[in-house]
Write an enzyme that holds these catalytic residues in place. Structure first.
Site, mmCIF file in Angstrom:
data_model
loop_
_atom_site.group_PDB
_atom_site.id
_atom_site.type_symbol
_atom_site.label_atom_id
_atom_site.label_comp_id
_atom_site.label_asym_id
_atom_site.label_seq_id
_atom_site.Cartn_x
_atom_site.Cartn_y
_atom_site.Cartn_z
ATOM 1 N N LEU A 276 1.860 4.692 2.382
ATOM 2 C CA LEU A 276 2.842 5.189 1.236
ATOM 3 C C LEU A 276 1.804 5.197 -0.073
ATOM 4 C CD1 LEU A 276 5.773 3.471 3.072
ATOM 5 C CD2 LEU A 276 5.256 6.267 3.061
ATOM 6 N N VAL B 156 2.504 0.686 8.814
ATOM 7 C CA VAL B 156 3.003 0.134 7.283
ATOM 8 C C VAL B 156 1.145 0.077 6.525
ATOM 9 C CG1 VAL B 156 4.519 0.817 5.416
ATOM 10 C CG2 VAL B 156 5.130 0.827 7.949
ATOM 11 N N GLU B 157 1.192 0.826 6.154
ATOM 12 C CA GLU B 157 0.176 1.308 4.827
ATOM 13 C C GLU B 157 0.871 1.075 2.812
ATOM 14 O OE1 GLU B 157 -4.338 2.642 2.891
ATOM 15 O OE2 GLU B 157 -2.762 3.240 4.902
ATOM 16 N N VAL B 158 0.827 0.139 2.294
ATOM 17 C CA VAL B 158 0.906 0.472 0.902
ATOM 18 C C VAL B 158 0.071 0.122 -0.383
ATOM 19 C CG1 VAL B 158 3.002 -0.114 -0.953
ATOM 20 C CG2 VAL B 158 3.831 -0.392 1.339
#
Length: 126
Positions: A72, A119-121
């Site tokens: 994201l 999840v990668e931000v």
């Protein structure tokens, strides 16, 4: 031919737990519409949330909680994202670390949601 991503689907153990996590930690907005999947809105995209065993057609061949790995793009400085993760007791697995995204160099943090999806931000260099 393709301009972007409108939405993707997460198959989860609990719609309520998943939505509460993304609302609390990343500020997503939950939308419940009768006879449609619950959705989590952010920016101009959304994540449709299907509970395992109660999915909508058509669907992935083998929808499984915890099988997603996605990135994201942060709308705020990555430091604010890290502060929200810490304040909510979410462990950062990796990062901040430099990566190369679709638009070039970025700084990223990786963590897990309630179903252990990765999840990668990321924040792009300004």
């Amino acid at each position: 031919m393709i301009a972007g991503i409108d939405h993707f689907v997460l198959t989860v153990r609990s719609v309520d737990d998943t939505c509460a996590f993304y609302q609390r930690v990343l500020g997503f907005k939950r939308v419940d519409t009768p006879n449609l999947p619950t959705a989590l809105l952010f920016g101009t995209q959304k994540i449709n949330v299907h509970e395992a065993g109660h999915t909508f057609e058509p669907k992935a061949k083998t929808p499984t909680p915890g099988s997603a790995d996605f990135c994201l793009v942060a709308a705020r400085p990555l430091g604010e994202i890290c502060a929200s993760l810490e304040a909510n007791g979410v462990a950062v697995e990796v990062g901040p670390v430099e990566r190369i995204g679709a638009r070039g160099p970025m700084m990223s943090v990786y963590f897990r949601d309630p179903d252990d999806n990765l999840v990668e931000v990321s924040e792009y260099s300004r």
